[in-house]
Design a protein around this motif. Structure first.
Motif, PDB file in Angstrom:
ATOM      1  N   ALA A 124       7.194   4.819  -5.063  1.00  0.00           N
ATOM      2  CA  ALA A 124       6.463   3.635  -4.602  1.00  0.00           C
ATOM      3  C   ALA A 124       7.423   2.645  -3.964  1.00  0.00           C
ATOM      4  O   ALA A 124       8.561   2.476  -4.406  1.00  0.00           O
ATOM      5  CB  ALA A 124       5.734   2.977  -5.763  1.00  0.00           C
ATOM      6  N   VAL A 125       6.952   1.979  -2.917  1.00  0.00           N
ATOM      7  CA  VAL A 125       7.766   0.954  -2.239  1.00  0.00           C
ATOM      8  C   VAL A 125       7.088  -0.410  -2.273  1.00  0.00           C
ATOM      9  O   VAL A 125       7.605  -1.370  -1.701  1.00  0.00           O
ATOM     10  CB  VAL A 125       8.049   1.355  -0.776  1.00  0.00           C
ATOM     11  N   ALA A 163      -0.469  -3.795   0.257  1.00  0.00           N
ATOM     12  CA  ALA A 163      -0.030  -2.401   0.317  1.00  0.00           C
ATOM     13  C   ALA A 163      -1.103  -1.504   0.919  1.00  0.00           C
ATOM     14  O   ALA A 163      -0.803  -0.598   1.705  1.00  0.00           O
ATOM     15  CB  ALA A 163       0.341  -1.918  -1.085  1.00  0.00           C
ATOM     16  N   THR A 164      -2.367  -1.766   0.585  1.00  0.00           N
ATOM     17  CA  THR A 164      -3.460  -0.965   1.134  1.00  0.00           C
ATOM     18  C   THR A 164      -3.573  -1.157   2.637  1.00  0.00           C
ATOM     19  O   THR A 164      -3.717  -0.183   3.403  1.00  0.00           O
ATOM     20  CB  THR A 164      -4.790  -1.353   0.453  1.00  0.00           C
ATOM     21  N   ARG A 165      -3.497  -2.401   3.081  1.00  0.00           N
ATOM     22  CA  ARG A 165      -3.611  -2.678   4.512  1.00  0.00           C
ATOM     23  C   ARG A 165      -2.468  -2.064   5.312  1.00  0.00           C
ATOM     24  O   ARG A 165      -2.666  -1.580   6.430  1.00  0.00           O
ATOM     25  CB  ARG A 165      -3.662  -4.193   4.732  1.00  0.00           C
ATOM     26  N   LEU A 166      -1.260  -2.047   4.719  1.00  0.00           N
ATOM     27  CA  LEU A 166      -0.103  -1.507   5.421  1.00  0.00           C
ATOM     28  C   LEU A 166       0.047   0.003   5.240  1.00  0.00           C
ATOM     29  O   LEU A 166       0.887   0.630   5.905  1.00  0.00           O
ATOM     30  CB  LEU A 166       1.177  -2.200   4.931  1.00  0.00           C
ATOM     31  N   GLY A 167      -0.753   0.561   4.347  1.00  0.00           N
ATOM     32  CA  GLY A 167      -0.677   1.997   4.111  1.00  0.00           C
ATOM     33  C   GLY A 167       0.589   2.431   3.405  1.00  0.00           C
ATOM     34  O   GLY A 167       1.094   3.542   3.630  1.00  0.00           O
ATOM     35  N   LEU A 168       1.112   1.583   2.520  1.00  0.00           N
ATOM     36  CA  LEU A 168       2.354   1.885   1.821  1.00  0.00           C
ATOM     37  C   LEU A 168       2.079   2.520   0.463  1.00  0.00           C
ATOM     38  O   LEU A 168       1.110   2.172  -0.217  1.00  0.00           O
ATOM     39  CB  LEU A 168       3.158   0.597   1.610  1.00  0.00           C
ATOM     40  N   ARG A 169       2.945   3.434   0.076  1.00  0.00           N
ATOM     41  CA  ARG A 169       2.809   4.033  -1.248  1.00  0.00           C
ATOM     42  C   ARG A 169       3.125   2.964  -2.293  1.00  0.00           C
ATOM     43  O   ARG A 169       4.204   2.338  -2.253  1.00  0.00           O
ATOM     44  CB  ARG A 169       3.755   5.222  -1.403  1.00  0.00           C
ATOM     45  N   ALA A 170       2.226   2.769  -3.216  1.00  0.00           N
ATOM     46  CA  ALA A 170       2.341   1.646  -4.139  1.00  0.00           C
ATOM     47  C   ALA A 170       2.119   2.087  -5.583  1.00  0.00           C
ATOM     48  O   ALA A 170       1.507   3.128  -5.856  1.00  0.00           O
ATOM     49  CB  ALA A 170       1.340   0.553  -3.772  1.00  0.00           C
ATOM     50  N   PRO A 227       9.441  -4.372  -6.419  1.00  0.00           N
ATOM     51  CA  PRO A 227       8.760  -4.888  -5.226  1.00  0.00           C
ATOM     52  C   PRO A 227       8.114  -6.238  -5.494  1.00  0.00           C
ATOM     53  O   PRO A 227       7.866  -6.621  -6.640  1.00  0.00           O
ATOM     54  CB  PRO A 227       7.707  -3.817  -4.940  1.00  0.00           C
ATOM     55  N   LEU A 228       7.882  -6.977  -4.426  1.00  0.00           N
ATOM     56  CA  LEU A 228       7.189  -8.259  -4.559  1.00  0.00           C
ATOM     57  C   LEU A 228       5.797  -8.049  -5.145  1.00  0.00           C
ATOM     58  O   LEU A 228       5.149  -7.032  -4.894  1.00  0.00           O
ATOM     59  CB  LEU A 228       7.102  -8.947  -3.199  1.00  0.00           C
ATOM     60  N   ARG A 229       5.347  -9.015  -5.907  1.00  0.00           N
ATOM     61  CA  ARG A 229       4.069  -8.914  -6.637  1.00  0.00           C
ATOM     62  C   ARG A 229       2.996  -9.767  -5.962  1.00  0.00           C
ATOM     63  O   ARG A 229       3.243 -10.461  -4.963  1.00  0.00           O
ATOM     64  CB  ARG A 229       4.273  -9.371  -8.081  1.00  0.00           C
ATOM     65  N   CYS A 230       1.812  -9.759  -6.559  1.00  0.00           N
ATOM     66  CA  CYS A 230       0.707 -10.547  -6.033  1.00  0.00           C
ATOM     67  C   CYS A 230       0.922 -12.025  -6.341  1.00  0.00           C
ATOM     68  O   CYS A 230       1.791 -12.402  -7.137  1.00  0.00           O
ATOM     69  CB  CYS A 230      -0.619 -10.061  -6.617  1.00  0.00           C
TER      70      CYS A 230
END
Length: 406
Positions: A174-175, A182-189, A265-268
């Motif tokens: 996860a990055v 993360a969903t909008r950018l399509g990143l593995r989370a 990673p940065l959080r909400c």
């Protein structure tokens, strides 16, 4: 040789902030308060500016002397994730010598051989070579049996275990943190609960073994709740955080900004607010730069392929002063986070303006305005997520062991 700082705002995490003078004799603080400078002493007029303990940066990944000097840092707790890994007494000793004469380097040895999380390293021998703590490095020890032995061994020889709290089973690959960004950018989370799962297990093991454990960075509301509850039970636990996780949420990753690719990673935004509350109520013990400079070959890549980390040594103090300016913490509390508490965790007699302590000092003008510009940073790299941010505060003088580093 005697040096006397006069007309200073003395900022001590233990004695508070007050106007006065401070005398240095040799490499030690010899007098603090209201007094007349001895005849023949060197006088430094502080002109009302802050004289404070120099910063002890707990948990850096690179020895970066120019960045540390610019940021008022004279001591660093160096993480074991080096090449070669700090798991051998000869390597530990060499690491301790690498900062001289400008920087005190306090090696943090690997808890397991090669940081593989399997076989315990020779902690006692590494301690004799200069290790001030042991750590799991950038990763988590997945085997609970191994982690229990690490904690028990460290407790026996009086070393703190510095842990990275992310459950490897959920966080692998996860990055980013699961959420809208993360969903909008399509990143593995990975879900934010990866932190709480790791903290919960390690706290139980620390309680059972009686070990002292320090979580280098705690960044979620769930993690802070676990720390508070464990302290109420008498567990010997401390935790730290970087300015990035206090001041930025995962929104900073928009447009695939790799300078905001950090570990953890940065959080909400809710977790960021929880971090600020934990800072204000004393749950957080240490403010760390998490200094991990990365050049363009590691950052100018697709987000998922870029290396996590930021260059934080130069910006640690001005960002911390911002927390004072906005009323989140007091100036005394800031230097407890930056100097006194990390020194205590590493077993160092420094971090306050106390007679007999090493003369590790910084003179700071808290009102000088500046702008963080990554390309102009003096360290190894300018990979900062705060590029372009206006700040206040600048180090005017650094003294290490009674010697000015100008």
């Amino acid at each position: 040789m005697t040096t006397v700082f006069v007309n200073a705002m003395l900022v001590c995490p233990e004695a508070g902030a007050r106007r006065g003078s401070l005398q240095v004799g040799g490499d030690r603080i010899t007098r603090v308060g209201d007094f007349d400078p001895p005849t023949g002493s060197t006088i430094i007029d502080c002109r009302g500016r802050m004289l404070a303990p120099a910063i002890v940066d707990l948990g850096v990944f690179a020895i970066d002397k120019p960045a540390c000097l610019a940021g008022g840092i004279v001591r660093v707790g160096l993480m074991p994730d080096q090449s070669p890994i700090l798991d051998d007494p000869g390597i530990v000793q060499r690491a301790a010598d690498m900062g001289k004469p400008e920087l005190w380097v306090h090696p943090i040895a690997a808890a397991t051989r090669g940081l593989a999380g399997i076989d315990l390293a020779e902690m006692a021998i590494n301690q004799e070579a200069g290790a001030r703590a042991v750590a799991t490095g950038r990763g988590w020890i997945a085997d609970s049996g191994v982690m229990r032995r690490v904690l028990a061994y460290a407790a026996d020889i009086g070393l703190t275990v510095i842990a990275h709290p992310e459950d490897a089973g959920l966080a692998a690959g996860a990055v980013a943190t699961e959420g809208e960004t993360a969903t909008r950018l399509g990143l593995r989370a990975a879900p934010a609960i990866v932190e709480s799962l790791a903290i919960a297990r390690d706290l139980m093991l620390a309680q059972e073994t009686g070990a002292a454990i320090h979580f280098r960075q705690v960044t979620t509301a769930g993690g802070f709740d676990l720390i508070r509850a464990a302290r109420a039970r008498g567990v010997r636990v401390t935790c730290g955080i970087s300015p990035a996780h206090l001041l930025l949420s995962d929104i900073a990753m928009n447009d695939f900004r790799t300078f905001a690719h950090l570990s953890p990673p940065l959080r909400c935004e809710a977790d960021r607010q929880a971090a600020l509350a934990a800072l204000a109520d004393g749950t957080i013990d240490v403010l760390t730069s998490s200094h991990d400079p990365r050049g363009p070959e590691e950052k100018r890549l697709p987000f998922a392929d870029s290396a996590p980390g930021m260059s934080g040594a130069e910006t640690l103090l001005p960002l911390g002063l911002g927390l004072v300016h906005d009323g989140t913490i007091t100036i005394e509390r800031l230097f407890a986070l930056l100097a006194h508490n990390p020194a205590h965790i590493l077993g160092l007699e420094t971090g306050s303006l106390t007679v007999g302590h090493p003369a590790d000092l910084i003179l700071v003008d808290p009102d000088i305005g500046a702008q963080i510009v990554g390309e102009k940073m003096v360290g190894r790299a300018g990979n900062t997520p705060f590029d372009g941010l206006p700040v206040q505060g600048r180090v005017k003088l650094v003294m290490k062991g009674g010697t000015r580093l100008d």
